[in-house]
Design an enzyme around this catalytic site. Sequence first.
Site, short mmCIF file in Angstrom:
data_model
loop_
_atom_site.label_atom_id
_atom_site.label_comp_id
_atom_site.label_asym_id
_atom_site.label_seq_id
_atom_site.Cartn_x
_atom_site.Cartn_y
_atom_site.Cartn_z
N HIS A 286 -0.84 6.94 8.43
CA HIS A 286 -0.03 5.61 9.17
C HIS A 286 1.39 5.28 8.73
O HIS A 286 1.91 5.60 9.79
CB HIS A 286 -0.70 4.43 8.40
CG HIS A 286 0.31 2.91 8.66
ND1 HIS A 286 -0.57 2.24 9.76
CD2 HIS A 286 0.65 2.05 8.34
CE1 HIS A 286 0.33 1.43 9.86
NE2 HIS A 286 1.23 1.47 9.17
N GLU A 287 1.19 6.24 7.48
CA GLU A 287 2.86 6.00 6.84
C GLU A 287 3.43 7.41 7.67
O GLU A 287 4.77 7.28 8.39
CB GLU A 287 3.08 6.92 5.62
CG GLU A 287 2.51 4.88 4.98
CD GLU A 287 2.27 3.85 5.51
OE1 GLU A 287 3.54 3.38 6.28
OE2 GLU A 287 2.11 2.89 5.19
N GLY B 12 1.41 -1.02 0.05
CA GLY B 12 0.17 -0.01 -0.36
C GLY B 12 1.20 1.30 -0.13
O GLY B 12 0.36 1.97 -0.94
N ALA B 13 1.62 1.59 0.66
CA ALA B 13 2.82 2.11 0.66
C ALA B 13 4.25 2.38 2.11
O ALA B 13 3.92 1.30 2.05
CB ALA B 13 1.83 4.14 1.53
N MET B 14 4.74 3.30 2.00
CA MET B 14 6.22 3.11 2.88
C MET B 14 6.97 3.98 3.20
O MET B 14 7.14 4.98 2.52
CB MET B 14 7.15 2.23 1.60
CG MET B 14 7.81 1.38 2.26
SD MET B 14 8.68 0.98 3.51
CE MET B 14 10.27 0.74 4.46
N GLU B 15 7.27 3.63 4.34
CA GLU B 15 7.43 5.08 5.80
C GLU B 15 9.24 5.84 5.39
O GLU B 15 9.33 6.37 6.14
CB GLU B 15 7.23 4.56 7.00
CG GLU B 15 7.78 3.30 7.81
CD GLU B 15 7.33 1.98 7.07
OE1 GLU B 15 7.14 1.58 6.67
OE2 GLU B 15 8.10 1.67 8.13
N ASN B 16 9.99 5.48 4.13
CA ASN B 16 11.05 5.56 4.17
C ASN B 16 10.93 6.81 4.48
O ASN B 16 10.42 8.10 4.72
CB ASN B 16 11.32 5.80 2.86
CG ASN B 16 10.73 4.59 2.09
OD1 ASN B 16 10.76 3.82 1.99
ND2 ASN B 16 10.12 4.66 0.61
N HIS C 287 4.52 6.32 11.47
CA HIS C 287 5.84 5.69 11.30
C HIS C 287 6.79 6.28 12.53
O HIS C 287 7.76 5.64 12.25
CB HIS C 287 6.30 5.08 10.48
CG HIS C 287 5.32 3.71 10.07
ND1 HIS C 287 5.17 2.38 11.74
CD2 HIS C 287 4.95 2.50 8.98
CE1 HIS C 287 5.22 1.26 11.02
NE2 HIS C 287 4.55 1.73 9.67
N GLU D 61 4.10 -1.75 13.54
CA GLU D 61 2.92 -2.04 12.87
C GLU D 61 1.97 -2.30 13.70
O GLU D 61 0.80 -1.53 13.33
CB GLU D 61 3.39 -3.72 11.82
CG GLU D 61 4.33 -3.28 10.53
CD GLU D 61 4.12 -2.16 9.85
OE1 GLU D 61 3.08 -1.01 9.90
OE2 GLU D 61 5.36 -2.05 8.96
N1 BES Z 1 6.15 -0.29 5.94
C1 BES Z 1 4.44 -1.25 5.71
C2 BES Z 1 5.10 -1.50 3.89
C3 BES Z 1 5.54 -2.87 4.14
C4 BES Z 1 4.83 -4.02 4.27
C5 BES Z 1 6.92 -2.79 3.39
C6 BES Z 1 5.65 -4.96 3.40
C7 BES Z 1 7.35 -4.22 3.48
C8 BES Z 1 6.37 -4.77 3.18
C9 BES Z 1 3.89 0.64 5.54
O1 BES Z 1 3.69 0.78 6.72
C10 BES Z 1 2.55 -0.40 5.84
O2 BES Z 1 1.80 -0.90 6.84
N2 BES Z 1 1.81 -0.22 4.76
C11 BES Z 1 0.54 -0.93 4.48
C12 BES Z 1 -0.25 0.25 5.00
C13 BES Z 1 -0.57 0.49 6.10
C14 BES Z 1 -1.85 1.84 6.34
C15 BES Z 1 -1.09 -0.50 6.89
C16 BES Z 1 0.62 -1.42 3.24
O3 BES Z 1 1.04 -1.35 2.65
O4 BES Z 1 -0.31 -2.39 3.42
ZN ZN Z 2 3.18 0.53 8.52
#
Ligand code: BES
Ligand code: ZN
Length: 880
Positions: free
Chosen positions: A303-304, A267-271, A307, A326
């Site tokens: 969410h991001e 969905g997204a990534m918190e770099n 983080h 998470e």
């Molecule tokens: N850190 C994750 C992204 C991620 C997930 C990276 C799996 C590598 C492997 C990010 O913070 C995250 O949790 N994203 C979720 C959406 C969130 C609103 C729960 C996602 O990508 O589904």
């Molecule tokens: Zn996350």
Amino acid sequence: MRSETAPAIRLEDYQPSAYCIDTVDLNVELNPTATRVSATLSVRRQTGTPPGTPLLLDGDELTMVEIRLNGAPVAEDSFCADSDRLELKAPPPDPFELTLVTELNPDANTKLMGLYRSSGTYCTQCEAEGFRRITYFLDRPDILSVYTTRLEASKTDCPVLLANGNLSETGDLEGGRHFAVWHDPHPKPAYLFALVAGDLAEVSDTFTTASGTHVDLNIYVEHGKDDRCGWAMDSLKRSMRWDEDAFGREYDLEVFNIVAVSDFNMGAMENKGLNIFNDKYVLADPETATDQDYANIEAVIAHEYFHNWTGNRITCRDWFQLCLKEGLTVFRDQEFSSDMRSRPVKRIADVRLLKSHQFPEDAGPLAHPVRPRIYHEINNFYTATVYEKGAEVVRMLKTLIGAEKFRAGLDLYFDRHDGEATTIEAFLTCFEEAAEVDLARFSLWYEQAGTPVVTAESEYDPDRMTFTVSLGQEIPPVPGQKTSKPAVIPLRFGLIGPNGDDLEVSPPSGAEVAGDVLILDKSHQDVTFENIASKPVLSLLRGFSAPVRLNQHLEPEDLAFLAAQDSDPFNRWQAVQTLLMRDLVRLTALTRQGQAPTCSDNVIDVIGSALLDTGLDDALRALALTLPSEADVAQEIGKDVDPDAIHNAKSVMRNAIGNTHLETLRKFSAGPSGDGGYSPDAASAGKRALANRALYYVAASTDPDGFDLVWDRFASSDNMTDRLAALTLLVHDAMPKRDEALDRYRNRHQDNSLAMDKWFMTQATSPHHDTVEKVEALMKHPLYDPGNPNRVRALLQSFATGNPTQFARADGAGFELIAESVLEIDKRNPQVASRLLTSFRSWRALDPQRSALAESALLRVSSCEELSRDSRDIVDRTLQ
Ligand code: BES
Ligand code: ZN
């Protein structure tokens, strides 16, 4: 020979690294097929590491071009470089400077891990283990380094050059190229590294932190999409303010950048300072995004952003601690959305998600604790258990110690562990100290898999004026965990008197009670309340105060009473759901016996009351009117599941409700009187949700106008929420003109891939018996793109997880389609393939014929010789 299972990684084997890397200087010369990365690492021994200890760095599909030590070439025999590993056999006295040059091919990177291109834009995804696809590194979250990133690219192809931290230098170079240098002063693990380069539109705003620091905010998207970034920017600013107000957390760089790309595994990534998003969680306008999309964007942006403190400033020691960032961050984004919108509506939505995703995971072959002890492929542990159950555990902690001490514990955690990579133990210790409690037993929630089943039976003794509740708890056996210890379960409760008010009760005997929370911490407990003048109704597990299955025998009258009277809105909704669920299970059983069942009066009545209840707001009323999903009913039945019978049961109930309450439903289905334009706020969304829910029943009724009403909503709506709701009814109910509707929709939205994802999804989730063939045909559609994860998920994942009757079609064609597709996709993108494969996780609960067909599809996947680690891990565990 089939592919090998990857070696097991175990929590108990954790060892600190022999070396650390204080700084990382990257110079990235971007080119679509030959990108050169030069990384200079300043390496130091950790205390206790003997001098000369070999240095082992991780790699993944890397090509090494050059290696230098303290600026000088390195003798051939003193290092060993493979595509997935670099060993420096006898490192010099430390600290030393190791320079590594690798060459990458971003265009050939179809796994979308490491450096790749999405529609021409260079971007990275490094969590969990993607940085090792860029350069050799100690790619583990407990190695924190300060990064400086210099990017160089063609100025016309990539006018925008971004990396973590603050911008420190830019300039032009020869040959039409230019560069930018970014410096991130905050030490961070490699998984938070990011860079982006491309020709992107920029949407800018600013934010001033509580302490007065100015922050530049930018959202970068493909040109032409910039007019759809307003909601995301607004959500970002609200998130930043909320984290200051609710948790005292401020942002800590000069700039916060968000980039939206269309090809993204997650969905997204918190770099750090440079969040990268799947564009589905950034882009919105009324014409193409639903109310749900708006709510998702708000939640994911938050969410991001959150983080930054829970994950980035304080990160995980190892990947077993994933829930540390998470679970906690999901809890924080849930709280944010609750404050932005309606708290009960958000709670119900979150619990529905937990029950539909996490409960089946916890009850099947992929069950694991919130903090796993073993993994083969970490990518497969970004699960509903780590995320959603992880958030529930944090919520229980708050319930147990109270809001004030919870805040004090978190403050201590931020204070004590800022700049560290830490563990769940360290996190819990902060709350033990702040609240002066012992959380040793509570911590079992992190260790034990499986959903506890709580039983509750109550008895009123009019002579002694006592009310006794017999409570029990048990965790059913799960893979690798035959026995379990009783958990500490906070049960929020109330005793409701005949007039509907909560009784004032003195603390009962038999359990610890704090306020309205009763602690169940043994396998059996009898709890007795004294001085109860007349028989009350017990409202238990208010607000869903613990992630358990509650088995409480309540008579239909009690449930109807709770549905109408409970002061806890969650339990009002739950009471309706319990009545519906019971009847759906009954209707399913009758269907299987070949009878033509009729819906019970209890259900008709409780829905009728909810419709007329003026105390319910629109969104809550819409939720009360939403029947349990077919998957939820399957879960409740638990074994020998026949999805067709469940589908039939649901149709019977839907028709009965539609016909009985037609007049009221027709009134509600008319929806908001188009005054003013569309607004995504919660109240307006609630109105649309209610109208569309009502239309769903009207469409199934004998009302001769049903079709016209649906068609009219489809053809005349000015927003995607209503248009898609109507399209879904037309397609799923196989109404006249459904093909015309699909054509019209396609003509209208064919240039918008997020809107077209909905077009694919609507068709893939149709319960019609030819959906498998439709999906196969859609895989050949010019707009289908097997390289785009969103498109694959829209067509195949939504078919496999959102279409129980057709995925589990009695001839096995649905299983075969998904197994085949997994094998195809796995060659290109293992993460997308292994996700899709998890849709088989409940196969053993199906009836014998179907489960045999599912098993043979799984065996077909398993027998593939070149399966990725990701898919191998899932298929092995699913079959075990
Ligand atoms: N850190 C994750 C992204 C991620 C997930 C990276 C799996 C590598 C492997 C990010 O913070 C995250 O949790 N994203 C979720 C959406 C969130 C609103 C729960 C996602 O990508 O589904
Ligand atoms: Zn996350």
